[in-house]
Design a protein around this motif. Structure first.
Motif, PDB file in Angstrom:
ATOM      1  N   PRO A 291      -7.865  -1.058 -10.717  1.00 23.35           N
ATOM      2  CA  PRO A 291      -8.654  -0.304 -11.704  1.00 23.35           C
ATOM      3  C   PRO A 291     -10.113  -0.127 -11.308  1.00 23.35           C
ATOM      4  O   PRO A 291     -10.799   0.744 -11.830  1.00 23.35           O
ATOM      5  CB  PRO A 291      -8.532  -1.167 -12.972  1.00 23.35           C
ATOM      6  N   ILE A 292     -10.582  -0.950 -10.376  1.00 23.50           N
ATOM      7  CA  ILE A 292     -11.968  -0.852  -9.895  1.00 23.50           C
ATOM      8  C   ILE A 292     -12.041   0.117  -8.722  1.00 23.50           C
ATOM      9  O   ILE A 292     -12.915   0.990  -8.678  1.00 23.50           O
ATOM     10  CB  ILE A 292     -12.479  -2.250  -9.482  1.00 23.50           C
ATOM     11  N   HIS A 293     -11.126  -0.019  -7.799  1.00 24.47           N
ATOM     12  CA  HIS A 293     -11.104   0.841  -6.611  1.00 24.47           C
ATOM     13  C   HIS A 293     -10.026   1.917  -6.807  1.00 24.47           C
ATOM     14  O   HIS A 293      -8.959   1.875  -6.180  1.00 24.47           O
ATOM     15  CB  HIS A 293     -10.854  -0.004  -5.361  1.00 24.47           C
ATOM     16  N   THR A 294     -10.339   2.851  -7.676  1.00 21.47           N
ATOM     17  CA  THR A 294      -9.328   3.834  -8.092  1.00 21.47           C
ATOM     18  C   THR A 294      -8.904   4.767  -6.966  1.00 21.47           C
ATOM     19  O   THR A 294      -7.772   5.259  -6.960  1.00 21.47           O
ATOM     20  CB  THR A 294      -9.837   4.649  -9.281  1.00 21.47           C
ATOM     21  N   ASP A 295      -9.792   5.034  -6.012  1.00 24.18           N
ATOM     22  CA  ASP A 295      -9.389   5.896  -4.903  1.00 24.18           C
ATOM     23  C   ASP A 295      -8.288   5.247  -4.077  1.00 24.18           C
ATOM     24  O   ASP A 295      -7.346   5.915  -3.617  1.00 24.18           O
ATOM     25  CB  ASP A 295     -10.597   6.234  -4.016  1.00 24.18           C
ATOM     26  N   LEU A 296      -8.358   3.928  -3.936  1.00 23.38           N
ATOM     27  CA  LEU A 296      -7.318   3.223  -3.191  1.00 23.38           C
ATOM     28  C   LEU A 296      -6.060   3.033  -4.038  1.00 23.38           C
ATOM     29  O   LEU A 296      -4.964   2.923  -3.483  1.00 23.38           O
ATOM     30  CB  LEU A 296      -7.852   1.882  -2.681  1.00 23.38           C
ATOM     31  N   ARG A 297      -6.217   3.013  -5.346  1.00 20.83           N
ATOM     32  CA  ARG A 297      -5.027   3.009  -6.206  1.00 20.83           C
ATOM     33  C   ARG A 297      -4.245   4.302  -6.009  1.00 20.83           C
ATOM     34  O   ARG A 297      -3.014   4.288  -5.896  1.00 20.83           O
ATOM     35  CB  ARG A 297      -5.438   2.864  -7.674  1.00 20.83           C
ATOM     36  N   HIS A 298      -4.961   5.431  -5.946  1.00 26.78           N
ATOM     37  CA  HIS A 298      -4.295   6.713  -5.702  1.00 26.78           C
ATOM     38  C   HIS A 298      -3.656   6.735  -4.315  1.00 26.78           C
ATOM     39  O   HIS A 298      -2.542   7.264  -4.136  1.00 26.78           O
ATOM     40  CB  HIS A 298      -5.295   7.865  -5.839  1.00 26.78           C
ATOM     41  N   ALA A 299      -4.350   6.161  -3.344  1.00 30.26           N
ATOM     42  CA  ALA A 299      -3.805   6.117  -1.985  1.00 30.26           C
ATOM     43  C   ALA A 299      -2.537   5.259  -1.935  1.00 30.26           C
ATOM     44  O   ALA A 299      -1.570   5.601  -1.249  1.00 30.26           O
ATOM     45  CB  ALA A 299      -4.858   5.572  -1.018  1.00 30.26           C
ATOM     46  N   MET A 300      -2.546   4.157  -2.665  1.00 29.57           N
ATOM     47  CA  MET A 300      -1.367   3.299  -2.715  1.00 29.57           C
ATOM     48  C   MET A 300      -0.197   4.036  -3.361  1.00 29.57           C
ATOM     49  O   MET A 300       0.950   3.953  -2.909  1.00 29.57           O
ATOM     50  CB  MET A 300      -1.670   2.021  -3.497  1.00 29.57           C
ATOM     51  N   ALA A 301      -0.487   4.781  -4.430  1.00 28.35           N
ATOM     52  CA  ALA A 301       0.568   5.533  -5.112  1.00 28.35           C
ATOM     53  C   ALA A 301       1.171   6.604  -4.200  1.00 28.35           C
ATOM     54  O   ALA A 301       2.367   6.899  -4.273  1.00 28.35           O
ATOM     55  CB  ALA A 301       0.018   6.164  -6.384  1.00 28.35           C
ATOM     56  N   ALA A 302       0.331   7.172  -3.342  1.00 27.30           N
ATOM     57  CA  ALA A 302       0.795   8.250  -2.459  1.00 27.30           C
ATOM     58  C   ALA A 302       1.476   7.723  -1.194  1.00 27.30           C
ATOM     59  O   ALA A 302       2.132   8.490  -0.481  1.00 27.30           O
ATOM     60  CB  ALA A 302      -0.384   9.138  -2.075  1.00 27.30           C
ATOM     61  N   ALA A 303       1.328   6.443  -0.911  1.00 29.02           N
ATOM     62  CA  ALA A 303       1.890   5.870   0.318  1.00 29.02           C
ATOM     63  C   ALA A 303       3.408   5.978   0.336  1.00 29.02           C
ATOM     64  O   ALA A 303       4.063   5.835  -0.692  1.00 29.02           O
ATOM     65  CB  ALA A 303       1.466   4.408   0.444  1.00 29.02           C
ATOM     66  N   LYS A 304       3.950   6.227   1.521  1.00 28.66           N
ATOM     67  CA  LYS A 304       5.397   6.394   1.661  1.00 28.66           C
ATOM     68  C   LYS A 304       6.003   5.490   2.743  1.00 28.66           C
ATOM     69  O   LYS A 304       7.165   5.144   2.672  1.00 28.66           O
ATOM     70  CB  LYS A 304       5.730   7.851   1.986  1.00 28.66           C
ATOM     71  N   THR A 305       5.219   5.148   3.745  1.00 33.65           N
ATOM     72  CA  THR A 305       5.745   4.366   4.860  1.00 33.65           C
ATOM     73  C   THR A 305       5.046   3.014   4.947  1.00 33.65           C
ATOM     74  O   THR A 305       3.996   2.792   4.337  1.00 33.65           O
ATOM     75  CB  THR A 305       5.530   5.104   6.190  1.00 33.65           C
ATOM     76  N   TRP A 306       5.639   2.118   5.745  1.00 30.59           N
ATOM     77  CA  TRP A 306       5.020   0.806   5.953  1.00 30.59           C
ATOM     78  C   TRP A 306       3.607   0.970   6.505  1.00 30.59           C
ATOM     79  O   TRP A 306       2.684   0.266   6.066  1.00 30.59           O
ATOM     80  CB  TRP A 306       5.868  -0.014   6.920  1.00 30.59           C
ATOM     81  N   ASP A 307       3.433   1.883   7.421  1.00 31.48           N
ATOM     82  CA  ASP A 307       2.102   2.105   7.994  1.00 31.48           C
ATOM     83  C   ASP A 307       1.105   2.549   6.930  1.00 31.48           C
ATOM     84  O   ASP A 307      -0.068   2.142   6.957  1.00 31.48           O
ATOM     85  CB  ASP A 307       2.172   3.160   9.108  1.00 31.48           C
ATOM     86  N   ASP A 308       1.560   3.385   5.993  1.00 32.73           N
ATOM     87  CA  ASP A 308       0.685   3.823   4.900  1.00 32.73           C
ATOM     88  C   ASP A 308       0.236   2.614   4.074  1.00 32.73           C
ATOM     89  O   ASP A 308      -0.953   2.458   3.760  1.00 32.73           O
ATOM     90  CB  ASP A 308       1.409   4.809   3.973  1.00 32.73           C
ATOM     91  N   TYR A 309       1.182   1.769   3.696  1.00 31.99           N
ATOM     92  CA  TYR A 309       0.858   0.603   2.862  1.00 31.99           C
ATOM     93  C   TYR A 309      -0.064  -0.359   3.600  1.00 31.99           C
ATOM     94  O   TYR A 309      -0.982  -0.933   3.013  1.00 31.99           O
ATOM     95  CB  TYR A 309       2.139  -0.120   2.450  1.00 31.99           C
ATOM     96  N   TYR A 310       0.172  -0.531   4.884  1.00 28.00           N
ATOM     97  CA  TYR A 310      -0.652  -1.431   5.677  1.00 28.00           C
ATOM     98  C   TYR A 310      -2.089  -0.914   5.755  1.00 28.00           C
ATOM     99  O   TYR A 310      -3.045  -1.689   5.604  1.00 28.00           O
ATOM    100  CB  TYR A 310      -0.051  -1.570   7.076  1.00 28.00           C
TER     101      TYR A 310
END
Length: 380
Positions: A291-310
């Motif tokens: 909730p503090i780093h909302t840009d990374l929350r959006h990035a996490m939601a958009a992630a699809k692969t292990w590399d994305d999550y990492y």
């Protein structure tokens, strides 16, 4: 010709096969998968359950994909108990025989309170049908190579709860997990987990008993065991937010969320965990920070692969280390504020705020006003 191995029962099974587990990871749909079991084992879990599997879906040939995605194990994944939900003894036995060579016991779920269990007539929605439950347990006890265990919820009446547990024991269950709340206690009406009913069951049966209900902090484990007399403690939701809840190393200060996330990701890569599980776990591990780093929350939601999550996790690690350096932890070492909430930095693993608030306030009340009553708010 060698004889078949003897199937151990009760405390022989508990001590020799399971090695007297005290810290138990609960069965959680799409959450207690192999990678997460491995992570919690590294941090103190001494017994792990698989997610709850649907016996019919698991055993029918057209559902090979379901079985392949849901069930995986390896040599390090022991002791492990596979849990099924079912309402047909023959279907349950068919599913259980598909895993009996790769697990230490098969558990029957009689505790799930969700609407999908009501529609399918399984889980806690079987608890009025004692003849069927008896047949489910008896069928596995008489036909499996491994013991059968059972997880139940309590009734409002303690005498009925004890009678229920004794019936399950008599049917052939070799271990019992008692979830100390009613079927109706879920979601926003979770309420208190009744340790008194768990204690009553433990005193009435002759098989090992595990307690389940609101283990939010390391010290809750021994407190529960001391009061109820159980043989071990199972935790569910709290382990999703803090996979090191069983680890004495972190009893005074929970671990960094990014530390647990990176460790989990390495395991997930090694065992080829499916990405929906990865996403769900990372959102829970980072729930105080997103909730503090909302840009990374959006990035996490958009992630699809292990590399994305990492990649997102490494960015969160950098941000959270900066936050800690700026804010410091002098006033964030678990001190209880005026609302009863323990204070930790958002860079550390911690149970969701509202659950901590309910638990700490209730514990404060019972500790101050009723010292001998340790009944807890439900967290699992």
């Amino acid at each position: 010709m060698s004889s078949a191995p003897i199937k151990l029962k009760g405390y022989d099974f508990f001590r020799q096969t399971l090695k007297s587990p005290k810290f138990v990871l609960a069965p959680m749909v799409a959450s207690s998968e192999l990678a997460y079991r491995a992570l919690t084992r590294r941090h103190g879990a001494t017994l792990c359950y698989t997610p709850m599997f649907h016996a019919r879906l698991f055993s029918e040939p057209p559902n090979h994909r379901y079985r392949k995605e849901q069930w995986s194990t390896n040599a390090e994944d022991r002791p492990v108990i596979v849990q099924f939900c079912a309402n047909d003894p023959d279907v349950l036995l068919k599913a259980a025989r598909m895993v009996e060579d790769d697990c230490d016991a098969v558990d029957i779920n009689l505790g799930c309170p969700q609407n999908i269990a009501k529609r399918g007539k399984y889980g806690s929605f079987l608890q009025e049908d004692w003849p069927l439950i008896e047949k489910l347990v008896k069928t596995l006890d008489e036909n499996l190579k491994v013991p059968v265990t059972v997880k139940i919820r309590v009734f409002a009446d303690v005498e009925k709860t004890v009678a229920y547990a004794k019936m399950v024991e008599a049917a052939g269950a070799q271990m019992l997990t008692v979830h100390g709340r009613l079927r109706e206690q879920k979601g926003h009406v979770t309420g208190l987990a009744d340790w008194d009913k768990i204690k009553a069951v433990k005193e009435a049966v002759n098989i090992p008993v595990l307690a389940n209900g609101n283990i939010l902090y390391y010290e809750d484990i021994q407190r529960c065991m001391d009061y109820t007399g159980v043989d071990g403690v199972m935790s569910a939701e709290a382990t999703l937010y803090n996979p090191a809840i069983f680890d004495e190393k972190y009893k005074d200060m929970p671990p960094y969320s990014w530390e647990m996330a990176l460790e989990y990701l390495e395991i997930a890569k090694e065992v080829e965990a499916i990405t929906p599980c990865i996403k769900a776990h990372l959102f829970k591990l980072f729930q105080p920070a997103l909730p503090i780093h909302t840009d990374l929350r959006h990035a996490m939601a958009a992630a699809k692969t292990w590399d994305d999550y990492y990649a997102v996790t490494l960015k969160l690690k950098e941000r959270l280390q900066q936050d800690e350096a700026t804010i410091g932890e002098e006033n964030l070492k678990g001190q209880v504020d005026d609302r009863g909430v323990r204070q930790y930095g958002h860079w550390r693993c911690q149970v969701r705020r509202e659950k901590r608030l309910r638990n700490d306030l209730i514990f404060f009340f019972f500790s101050s006003a009723a010292l001998h009553s340790p009944r807890q708010v439900s967290g699992d």
